[in-house]
Write a protein that holds these residues in place. Sequence first.
Motif, PDB file in Angstrom:
ATOM      1  N   HIS A 252       0.851  -1.192   0.000  1.00 37.14           N
ATOM      2  CA  HIS A 252       0.000   0.000   0.000  1.00 37.14           C
ATOM      3  C   HIS A 252       0.888   1.244   0.000  1.00 37.14           C
TER       4      HIS A 252
ATOM      5  N   THR B 201      -7.421   5.955   4.553  1.00 34.27           N
ATOM      6  CA  THR B 201      -8.762   5.494   4.894  1.00 34.27           C
ATOM      7  C   THR B 201      -9.558   5.133   3.647  1.00 34.27           C
TER       8      THR B 201
ATOM      9  N   HIS C 267      -8.285   1.799   2.215  1.00 31.82           N
ATOM     10  CA  HIS C 267      -8.744   0.680   3.039  1.00 31.82           C
ATOM     11  C   HIS C 267     -10.225   0.386   2.786  1.00 31.82           C
TER      12      HIS C 267
ATOM     13  N   GLN D 282     -11.681  -3.177   1.339  1.00 32.13           N
ATOM     14  CA  GLN D 282     -12.753  -3.920   1.988  1.00 32.13           C
ATOM     15  C   GLN D 282     -13.867  -4.233   0.992  1.00 32.13           C
TER      16      GLN D 282
ATOM     17  N   GLY E 232      -9.672  -6.717   2.167  1.00 35.80           N
ATOM     18  CA  GLY E 232      -9.391  -6.006   3.411  1.00 35.80           C
ATOM     19  C   GLY E 232      -8.617  -6.795   4.438  1.00 35.80           C
TER      20      GLY E 232
ATOM     21  N   GLU F 229      -0.704  -6.543   4.700  1.00 33.39           N
ATOM     22  CA  GLU F 229      -0.447  -5.238   4.086  1.00 33.39           C
ATOM     23  C   GLU F 229       0.879  -4.673   4.586  1.00 33.39           C
TER      24      GLU F 229
ATOM     25  N   HIS G 220       1.532   4.602  12.052  1.00 32.80           N
ATOM     26  CA  HIS G 220       1.766   3.320  11.377  1.00 32.80           C
ATOM     27  C   HIS G 220       3.226   2.926  11.568  1.00 32.80           C
TER      28      HIS G 220
END
Length: 388
Positions: free
Chosen positions: A303, A317, A320, A324, A329, A333, A355
């Motif tokens: 990602h 966001t 993600h 999903q 999802g 990752e 993160h």
Amino acid sequence: MAGTWLLGTGVRDDARRPRAVLVAVQQQEPAQDGAPGTPASLAELRRLADTDGLAVVDEVVQRRGRPDPATFVGSGRADALATAVQDGGADLVIADGELTPGQARNLQDVVGVPVVDRTALILDIFAEHARSSEGRVQVELAQIAYQLPRLRGEGRALSRVGGGRMAGGAGIGVRGPGEMRLEVQRRRLRQRATRLRADAVQLARRREMARRRRLRNQVPAVAITGYTNAGKSALLNRLTGAEVVTEDVLFATLDPTVRRTTVDGHAFTLTDTVGFVRNLPHQLVDAFRSTLEEVTRSDLVLHVVDASAPDAFGQITTVHGVLQEIGAGDLPELLVLNKIDVAPEEWVTALRRAHPDAVPVSALTGEGVGELRIALSAYAKLATRPDR
């Protein structure tokens, strides 16, 4: 415009680019930044317009609880929009949201120029950037899905011009040319969609055969995904030595590009996939679902995040959410913070704090790519274990 689906101008000379006015409805209650009508969403719409060869000359924002069912912004603001169109010499109005056929038609009657919405703009960009046979098929399917329900409004207008029902309640057999033309358009679009879906099935089968060959050879698959213009193609080039075209525009890559590379003796494939965006039209998600299977069937999602983007957290966001939606999802990752060579240090620090497992890199300069290779090697070892 860059594509031919909306206006068909094909103009690229900046001095002669078609001009557009953006219009948005901003919810009166606090909205998450990036929702339609917010500054982040409008800034992105401006970039989308620029990518499609348009020059934005003005923005009109209406604050209200919900879009007006007739004109999207209400009659008073629609008149202000008409003034902005006239003052700016605009050729087009773009709404930050999805318009109903009636809203588009009514607003166009007020402003006097074509009115399109965010979805139509994104579809036009996709039509321009699709290169492969599969990409073109998927984009055209998405366009048809968008156009079919919107033929209703055109049919009513055509019927008013051509006749419709005659006095006395006469029905089928005496319909006006407008209604008959509408039926012909619908039938042709549906027939075309049927042929395109058959083509898409054949193309998907070829890609499935390639996947099976990779599985037989026990080659782990890594899907590079992320927000549009995050630097996914540049990172693919840096990791594999490929020469995938990179541009500083939205949706530069639509067609999946698969490259094989080796790190510490471990081979794996890297697939560059289409970038995501806020409020990605559902027609595109549906049309590109077979291509997005490159993500759902991967062993690892790489990602890529543009660490220099002011709304990087919102972009994470969004991605993600799309992962999903397509069923990816729960995949492993690895978050990559790209463009650290131009990102403010405090932004990178905030992203790493949120993160801690993310790998900061610069696909442009190569900084941090060594650490990324080590992380990829660890995943490759795990993916090829005999007990996996």
